[in-house]
Design an enzyme around this catalytic site. Structure first.
Site, mmCIF file in Angstrom:
data_model
loop_
_atom_site.group_PDB
_atom_site.id
_atom_site.type_symbol
_atom_site.label_atom_id
_atom_site.label_comp_id
_atom_site.label_asym_id
_atom_site.label_seq_id
_atom_site.Cartn_x
_atom_site.Cartn_y
_atom_site.Cartn_z
ATOM 1 N N LYS A 52 0.964 -0.964 0.065
ATOM 2 C CA LYS A 52 0.015 0.242 -0.052
ATOM 3 C C LYS A 52 1.175 1.402 0.009
ATOM 4 O O LYS A 52 0.683 2.296 -0.447
ATOM 5 C CB LYS A 52 -1.195 0.036 1.174
ATOM 6 N N GLN A 96 -5.150 -1.976 8.648
ATOM 7 C CA GLN A 96 -5.427 -3.282 8.414
ATOM 8 C C GLN A 96 -5.528 -4.774 9.661
ATOM 9 O O GLN A 96 -5.003 -4.347 10.567
ATOM 10 C CB GLN A 96 -3.542 -3.488 8.103
ATOM 11 N N ASP A 119 -11.709 1.649 2.969
ATOM 12 C CA ASP A 119 -11.697 0.342 3.271
ATOM 13 C C ASP A 119 -13.327 0.012 2.292
ATOM 14 O O ASP A 119 -13.767 -0.878 2.169
ATOM 15 C CB ASP A 119 -11.710 -0.193 4.510
#
Length: 281
Positions: A52, A96, A119
């Site tokens: 990322k 995460q 997300d």
């Protein structure tokens, strides 16, 4: 011979487009910034976080990285999220997953501002998707729609079968296919006659987390097969939920593992972050 849907190539195209958009935003005085929080040092999570950061650097998105120790309390994590919610320089916040067992994943996801939920996991984002309003869409399903569209695969009017009902892939995938006017069936562990239902599919999305589960008896001739699974087989090689070797000669198009759906997830995360920066403007 099946058309192999190249997720690496398509994700690269999306990243190049985003790079141009970010450069244009910078000319207009708007920068994009993603904050990534990792709690603990799960090796797979560390790889994802690294990827990322690389994608951010390539596109021109600023990234802030927070590597917190395993023993971080939930209160400390929620405090950091609150700070980032308030920070006008931060456009997207990503925690995460998985997080350590002593934390409540649901509470952590709920704590992220829907305006920064790149997300697409927050209930407000999910609700917006279900009623067709603007909001962030979970990255893997959004990436699959891009794979289909950019491969000139028609969704409208097609019989679409999604196997798996997770909040991250299965449910949003079904809603996105519905939004594109597909006729959608969701299957799961309690579905009767799974094989027969799958064989009806013009587009089959396999997301159940069982290596090489779907062989040629599950797909009809000429179907499009999207394989969301990723596993390391006993031979040490990566494989998906679909038995690729048995299916590839029967279908019209298929995503390989690796190199299919996987690269799209990060590309769509970057897309969501750039969208957040545009909305801020």
């Amino acid at each position: 011979m099946a058309y192999i849907i190249d997720g690496k190539k398509i994700s690269s195209e999306i990243k190049e487009e985003l790079k141009e958009t970010v450069a244009q935003l910078k000319e207009d005085g708007v920068s994009a910034c993603l904050a990534v929080i990792q709690v603990g040092n799960d090796p797979a999570s560390s790889v994802y976080v690294g990827n990322k950061k690389k994608a951010c650097a390539f596109i021109g998105i600023d990234s802030k990285s927070y590597e917190l120790p395993e023993e971080t309390t939930q209160e400390e994590l929620l405090g950091l999220i609150d700070e980032l919610n308030q920070d006008p320089a931060v456009d997207g916040i990503l925690v995460q997953l998985p997080i350590p067992a002593h934390m409540d994943e649901k509470e952590v996801i709920h704590a992220i501002s829907p305006a920064k939920d790149v997300d697409g996991f927050h209930p407000q984002s999910v609700g917006a998707l279900s009623i067709g309003e603007e909001g962030f869409v979970s990255c893997t399903p959004a990436g699959i729609i891009q794979l289909l569209k950019r491969s000139n695969i028609e969704i409208e009017g097609k019989e679409c079968v999604v196997v798996g009902r997770s909040n991250i892939v299965g449910k949003p995938m079904a809603m996105l296919l519905l939004r594109e006017n597909g006729t959608v069936t969701i299957c799961h562990s309690r579905t009767k006659d799974l094989r027969e239902v799958c064989k009806r599919a013009d587009i089959l999305v396999a997301a159940i987390g069982k290596p090489r589960f779907f062989d040629d008896s599950y797909v009809k001739d000429g179907a499009v097969v999207i394989d969301v699974g990723i596993h390391r087989g006993e031979d040490g090689k990566l494989c998906g939920d679909v038995d690729y070797a048995k299916v590839v000669d029967k279908v019209s198009a298929i995503t390989p593992v690796p190199g299919g759906v996987g690269p799209m997830t990060i590309a769509m995360l970057m897309n969501n972050c750039v969208e957040a920066a545009k909305r801020k403007r």
